[in-house]
Scaffold this motif. Structure first.
Motif: not given
Length: 660
Positions: A341-350, A373-392
Motif C-alpha cells: 500500500g505504498h509507492s515511491v517515484w523518481k522524477y527527473r526534470y528536463l 516479521c510476524t509471531g509476536f504481533f498479529t500484524f507484520d511489523f517488517g513491512a512498509i507501514n506509515t500508519q495511514s500517513s502518520y509517519d512518512v
C-alpha cells in the motif's frame, strides 16, 4: 465593543461552569457525558466526530452559528487583565524523564554550526542544543503553543539567526481517541535570535486552536521552507492543511499560492521542499480537487507535473538528490497500489515547466523493501507501514545517489535506487529478533519516523527524529547501523497517566505511563506501555499494566527485583485482539491485582480493536462477568476496600466498582 466583551465574558463563564472539564484525557472526556450526541460506527462505538460537533454548538455565537474569529486570543487577553492572587500561585519543578524523548516531527541543524540543533515536540515545545544533542534547553515560553511540527532557518548570509516554527499536528494520537485525533496549533512562530526566544506571527494566528480546523488557517502546518535565492525579500512558504501560503515580508502578510480552496473538499496532506537552485516541489494528498505533485520556479506559480497516480493517495514526502537536484524522489501511502500500500517515484526534470515530456517519471515501487516479521504481533511489523500517513519521510544520501532512506514505522535503506527489494536493509524502528520476537525494538532507536537529515561535515552521520525523540548514527552505510540516543534533557514525552506512593506522605517516588514509550519511573526502569496504579501491599511494590498485566517488585532503592508477567502457576493470561501499533494501555489478557501481597486474578478480559482502518475510538475492550462490553480508560485501586477497584469506561455507562 461592549457587546463584544459581553460575548467573551459569557463564553468564559459558560466554560468555567461546565461540569465536564475540557481536557482530552480519558477520565475527563466530555464525550462521556450522557447528554452529548453519540454517533455510532459500524462496531457500535462512539464516533469521535460527535465531540467536535458538540464543541462547535457549545462555543458558537448564537447569532451567526460560528465561533467568533480571534475569540481565543481575546479570551486570553481578558484573563491576563484579571487580578492575581499571588499567594495561590504555584511553582513547578520538572520531573522528567530526563533521558527519554517524545514524539518529534520538527528538527533542523544550524547552518552556522552543525552542533547547534533545534527540535520540536508535538506537545513539548521547541528545544535547542549547542553540543550536538548532549544537552538541551527549552526555548519556548510555558504560555506559548507547544504543538510544534516544523522548524526552518533562513540560511541567507546575514539572516541566519532568523528561524520559523509551525504548529499543529493534523494526524496524531491522544489517549482514549483514534488516529484522527489532533493537536491543533495556532499559526507560526518566529525567532530572530537563533531560536533562543520566539514570538507568534499575528498574521498566522487563528486564535481558535481549540476548535475545528478551517480550510485556510495555519492551525495545522506540515512543512516550512525559506527561499535562500531571494536576496531582497524575506520569503517563507508554509505547507498547511489544504494548501500552501507564501510571504515575502518575513511572515507579516501572506498570499495563497496553491490549493486552500474553501468551496470544495479539502486536500489535507501537503509537503514542500526547495532545491539549492531555488526550485520548489510540492505534493497534496488525501483526496480533494488538488491531489497531485507540483513544481514551481518562483513559489508563486505552480504546475501540476503528476504522473499517473493511484486512486488513493495519502501523504507524500519529497526529497531531492544532493548530487543532482534535477532528480526528485516522492514516497508515501497509496492504498491498493505499490508495495504494502505504498509507492515511491523518481522524477527527473528536463526542461521548461517540467510537465509532460519536460520531465521523466519512473515508478520504483516494485523494488521497495518487503520484509516479513510476524509471531509476536498479529500484524507484520517488517513491512512498509506509515500508519495511514502518520509517519512518512524520505532522504537521499548526500554523497551517493544510489542510497535512499525511507521512514515509516521503520527506517529502510536501498543501495540501488529501489531496483530490487533484495538491495534494501532494515536499519531502524522495529527489528526482527528471531531468537526473541518480543525484543522487537531496534537497539537504541525507536519506531515511527518523522524526519531524517545529515551532518554537512560528514554525510555518513545521520540524525533521526521519531516518536522516541532524537537519535544519531555515525555510519548510516554500515551493514548493521548503530544508533546513539540524543535525548538527555530533551523533555518531550507525552504522559497518559501518573501514580505516586499511596499512604507514604514522605515518598518522592513517581511512576508514569507515556505515549508509545512505556511505563517509567524516575530512576529509569521501563516496561511496555500503559496505564498503571500502585498497590497497597508493600512500600516498594507496584501494580503496573502494560502488554499483559504485570506485577513488579522493587527494592528499597526503587530497582526491579522481580516481575510476574503472563503466566502464574501454570495459568497463562490470554491475549485478546492484539494488533496494530501499541499506543494505548491495557493491551493484554486479564488484569491482575495485588491484595496484601497475594496475586488475585480479576474477571476482566482485556484486548483492543485491531482494525485501524475503521473509524471510531481506539481503546481497550473488555467483557465483565455481567456480560457488558466497554472500553477501559482508567483504573484505580481502592485503599479502604482492598477487594475492589474502580474503572471508568468510554461511553455512556461507567461500570465500576467491580469486585475482584
Amino acid at each position: 465593543m461592549k457587546a463584544y466583551y459581553l460575548l467573551i465574558i459569557s463564553l468564559l463563564t459558560f466554560a468555567s461552569c461546565s461540569k465536564k472539564k475540557e481536557r482530552p484525557d480519558s477520565q475527563n472526556d466530555p464525550r462521556q457525558n450522557s447528554e452529548l450526541p453519540l454517533a455510532q460506527d459500524a462496531f457500535g462505538m462512539t464516533n469521535p466526530g460527535a465531540y467536535d460537533e458538540w464543541q462547535q454548538e457549545r462555543l458558537a455565537d448564537p447569532a451567526t452559528g460560528k465561533i467568533p474569529h480571534g475569540i481565543r486570543a481575546a479570551e486570553l487577553a481578558f484573563v491576563r487583565k484579571l487580578p492575581k492572587n499571588d499567594k495561590r500561585s504555584l511553582s513547578w519543578t520538572s520531573r522528567g524523564p530526563y533521558n527519554k524523548g517524545g514524539r518529534t516531527r520538527a528538527m533542523a541543524l544550524d547552518i552556522q554550526d552543525e552542533n547547534t540543533m533545534l527540535a520540536g515536540g508535538v506537545s513539548g515545545g521547541i528545544w535547542r542544543t549547542t553540543d550536538g544533542g548532549q544537552n538541551w534547553t527549552k526555548t519556548t515560553d510555558p504560555v506559548q503553543m507547544h504543538s510544534v511540527t516544523s522548524i526552518v532557518q533562513d540560511t541567507r548570509t546575514g539572516h541566519e539567526d532568523t528561524w520559523y516554527a509551525g504548529t499543529g499536528e493534523y494526524y496524531g494520537i491522544v489517549s482514549a481517541t483514534s488516529f484522527t485525533s489532533q493537536f491543533s496549533g495556532d499559526g507560526l512562530f518566529k525567532s530572530t535570535d537563533g531560536g533562543l526566544t520566539w514570538n507568534e506571527l499575528a498574521s498566522t494566528a487563528s486564535g481558535t486552536p481549540q476548535t475545528l480546523y478551517e480550510k485556510r488557517d495555519m492551525d495545522f502546518t506540515w512543512r516550512l521552507v525559506t527561499d535562500h535565492t531571494d536576496l531582497v525579500n524575506d520569503v517563507v512558504l508554509a505547507a498547511v492543511y489544504n494548501g500552501i501560503w507564501r510571504s515575502e515580508d518575513g511572515g507579516q502578510s501572506w498570499d495563497a499560492v496553491l490549493g486552500l480552496d474553501t468551496t470544495s473538499s479539502a486536500t489535507p496532506y501537503t509537503d514542500l521542499i526547495i532545491t539549492p537552485n531555488g526550485t520548489f516541489y510540492a505534493s497534496q494528498g488525501g483526496g480533494g480537487p488538488n491531489k497531485g505533485f507540483y513544481r514551481s520556479d518562483d513559489g508563486i506559480n505552480w504546475v501540476d507535473i503528476s504522473p499517473t497516480l493511484p486512486s488513493s493517495v495519502g501523504r507524500i514526502a519529497i526529497a531531492y538528490d544532493p548530487q543532482d537536484e534535477n532528480v526528485v524522489w516522492w514516497f508515501g501511502q497509496t492504498n491498493g497500489a505499490g508495495t504494502d500500500g505504498h509507492s515511491v517515484w523518481k522524477y527527473r526534470y528536463l526542461s521548461g515547466d517540467g510537465s509532460g515530456s519536460n520531465g521523466i517519471w519512473e515508478n520504483k515501487s516494485s523494488g521497495m523493501p518487503n520484509f516479513i516479521c510476524t509471531g509476536f504481533f498479529t500484524f507484520d511489523f517488517g513491512a512498509i507501514n506509515t500508519q495511514s500517513s502518520y509517519d512518512v519521510c524520505i532522504a537521499v544520501h548526500p554523497a551517493d545517489s544510489n542510497v535512499i532512506y525511507l521512514g515509516g514505522t521503520n527506517i529502510y535503506r536501498t543501495d540501488d535506487q529501489f531496483t530490487t527489494p533484495a538491495s534494501s536493509d532494515w536499519i531502524g524502528g522495529y527489528r526482527c529478533n528471531a531468537s526473541d520476537l518480543s525484543d522487537y525494538v531496534y537497539v537504541d532507536h525507536h519506531p515511527d519516523q518523522h524526519y531524517m537529515t545529515f551532518l554537512p561535515s560528514n554525510p555518513n552521520v545521520m540524525i533521526s527524529a521519531n516518536d522516541g525523540g532524537v537519535y544519531r548514527t555515525n555510519d548510516n552505510l554500515a551493514s548493521t547501523v548503530s544508533w546513539i540516543p540524543l535525548n538527555n534533557g530533551y523533555v518531550t514525552t507525552q504522559f497518559y497517566t501518573v501514580a505516586i506512593e499511596q499512604g507514604e506522605v514522605s515518598s518522592d517516588y513517581l511512576i508514569g505511563g507515556m505515549q508509545d514509550n512505556g511505563t517509567w519511573a524516575f530512576d529509569g526502569f521501563g516496561y511496555d506501555r500503559g496505564h498503571l496504579a500502585p498497590s497497597n501491599s508493600g512500600h516498594h511494590r507496584r501494580f503496573v499494566l502494560g502488554i499483559g498485566a504485570s506485577r513488579v517488585d522493587l527494592d528499597g532503592n526503587g530497582f526491579l527485583v522481580g516481575r510476574v508477567d503472563r503466566c502464574l502457576g501454570g495459568t497463562c493470561f490470554r491475549q485478546v485482539g492484539l494488533g496494530g501499533v501499541l499506543l494505548r494501555a491495557f493491551v493484554g489478557a486479564r488484569v491482575e491485582a495485588l491484595v496484601a501481597g497475594v496475586l488475585v486474578a480479576s474477571v476482566l478480559a482485556v484486548g483492543r480493536r485491531s482494525d485501524r482502518s475503521r473509524p471510531g475510538p481506539f481503546g481497550i475492550y473488555f467483557r465483565c462477568g455481567h456480560g457488558r462490553t466497554a472500553i477501559i480508560v482508567g483504573l484505580h485501586w481502592c485503599w479502604s476496600l482492598r477487594f475492589h477497584f474502580f474503572y471508568t469506561t468510554f461511553g455512556r455507562h461507567p461500570l465500576g466498582p467491580q469486585n475482584t
